[in-house]
Each structure stands twice: as structure tokens, then as C-alpha cells.
Design a protein around this motif. Sequence first.
Motif, PDB file in Angstrom:
ATOM      1  N   GLY A 154       0.961  -1.111  -0.019  1.00  0.00           N
ATOM      2  CA  GLY A 154       0.045  -0.096   0.060  1.00  0.00           C
ATOM      3  C   GLY A 154       0.650   1.316   0.007  1.00  0.00           C
ATOM      4  N   PRO A 155       0.319   2.331   0.445  1.00  0.00           N
ATOM      5  CA  PRO A 155       0.925   3.715   0.347  1.00  0.00           C
ATOM      6  C   PRO A 155       2.086   3.551   1.374  1.00  0.00           C
ATOM      7  CG  PRO A 155      -1.265   3.983   0.545  1.00  0.00           C
ATOM      8  CD  PRO A 155      -1.081   2.378   0.743  1.00  0.00           C
ATOM      9  N   ALA A 166       9.615   1.673  -4.685  1.00  0.00           N
ATOM     10  CA  ALA A 166       8.258   1.991  -5.096  1.00  0.00           C
ATOM     11  C   ALA A 166       7.800   1.011  -6.347  1.00  0.00           C
ATOM     12  CB  ALA A 166       7.893   3.148  -5.265  1.00  0.00           C
ATOM     13  N   THR A 167       6.567   0.349  -6.302  1.00  0.00           N
ATOM     14  CA  THR A 167       6.052   0.036  -7.549  1.00  0.00           C
ATOM     15  C   THR A 167       5.393   0.846  -8.369  1.00  0.00           C
ATOM     16  OG1 THR A 167       4.235  -1.089  -6.194  1.00  0.00           O
ATOM     17  CG2 THR A 167       6.030  -2.335  -6.503  1.00  0.00           C
ATOM     18  N   ALA A 168       4.935   1.799  -7.860  1.00  0.00           N
ATOM     19  CA  ALA A 168       4.122   2.861  -8.568  1.00  0.00           C
ATOM     20  C   ALA A 168       4.267   4.189  -7.463  1.00  0.00           C
ATOM     21  CB  ALA A 168       2.553   2.579  -8.636  1.00  0.00           C
ATOM     22  N   VAL A 169       3.842   5.218  -8.163  1.00  0.00           N
ATOM     23  CA  VAL A 169       3.620   6.656  -7.550  1.00  0.00           C
ATOM     24  C   VAL A 169       2.174   7.202  -8.001  1.00  0.00           C
ATOM     25  CG1 VAL A 169       4.514   9.002  -7.311  1.00  0.00           C
ATOM     26  CG2 VAL A 169       6.004   7.045  -7.435  1.00  0.00           C
ATOM     27  N   GLU A 170       1.668   7.838  -7.060  1.00  0.00           N
ATOM     28  CA  GLU A 170       0.435   8.366  -7.343  1.00  0.00           C
ATOM     29  C   GLU A 170       0.661   9.925  -7.287  1.00  0.00           C
ATOM     30  OE1 GLU A 170      -4.394   8.100  -6.162  1.00  0.00           O
ATOM     31  OE2 GLU A 170      -2.860   8.622  -4.346  1.00  0.00           O
ATOM     32  N   VAL A 171       0.496  10.600  -8.636  1.00  0.00           N
ATOM     33  CA  VAL A 171       0.742  12.083  -8.594  1.00  0.00           C
ATOM     34  C   VAL A 171      -0.500  12.710  -8.700  1.00  0.00           C
ATOM     35  CG1 VAL A 171       1.995  13.789  -9.828  1.00  0.00           C
ATOM     36  CG2 VAL A 171       3.068  11.569  -9.692  1.00  0.00           C
TER      37      VAL A 171
END
Length: 140
Positions: free
Chosen positions: A88-89, A118-123
Motif C-alpha cells: 500500500g501507500p 516503490a512499485t508505483a507513484v500516485e501524482v
Amino acid sequence: MRTHLAATIGTVALAATALAGAPAAQAQAQAQAASAKRFHVAVGNTWTDGTVTFYNRSVLVEGVHKSVGAASNLTCRTTLATTVNAAGPMSSKRSGDIACGNTKSFSFSVPADQPGGATAVEVCLTDANTTVLKCHVVFR
């Protein structure tokens, strides 16, 4: 004579090892640069646009955000990024420069201090109160 020959062979072997390491370092730098991913998040005439670069324990977020309204907490714009992994975050960070009726550049790093990063970033594009207006997920 044998001592001199052994020393010469050792020096040649050491030089060859050093030269062999140079392409590996260059390949690693190119791999990191190749992981830069673009993002664009727009709400009306306001937006945030830039790149996310993934590293082992952090993510670099760079770009420009724009606000067209008069300077108020509701019309000013900033960029918020949250690193994410399978659990998660992980961490969030907001850009330091807020755009109020103009365009501002930003560059900041968001921690991803877990094995694998990180596997992803929420922008997200936010107002000056950090109220999220719209987001885009960027995968590694």
C-alpha cells in the motif's frame, strides 16, 4: 624474471577488470535514466506535468504545475506524490513551490525506503489546502 612477469600479468589483469567495470556502471546509469516516466494531470485550465524517476529507495518527481486563477487557497495549485508498493501507500510529499496565477517548476524526492522500493507513484494536482483535485498513477 618470473617475479617481474607475474607482476606485469597482475597489472594487466587489474586494468582489464577496471575497464570491464566501466560498461557495467554506464549500463546501470542508463537503466536508471530509462525508468523516468511521464505524467500529466489536468483540472480545467490548471495542470501538473512532468516525470517520475524510480530509484531503489526513493522516487524523484520533477515538472511544472500551473494555476490560472487569482491567488487564493482554492485556485492555487501544487503537486503531491505518494509512493506505493504491494503493501500500500508508503510516503507522501508535496512540492515546495505553489503556483498561484502562474506556472512554477518543482523537483522533490519521495522516500520509498522498503526492499525493492516503490512499485508505483500516485501524482496528484491539489489546491493550496492540499485538497486533492485529480490523480494519476505512474507504474515503475
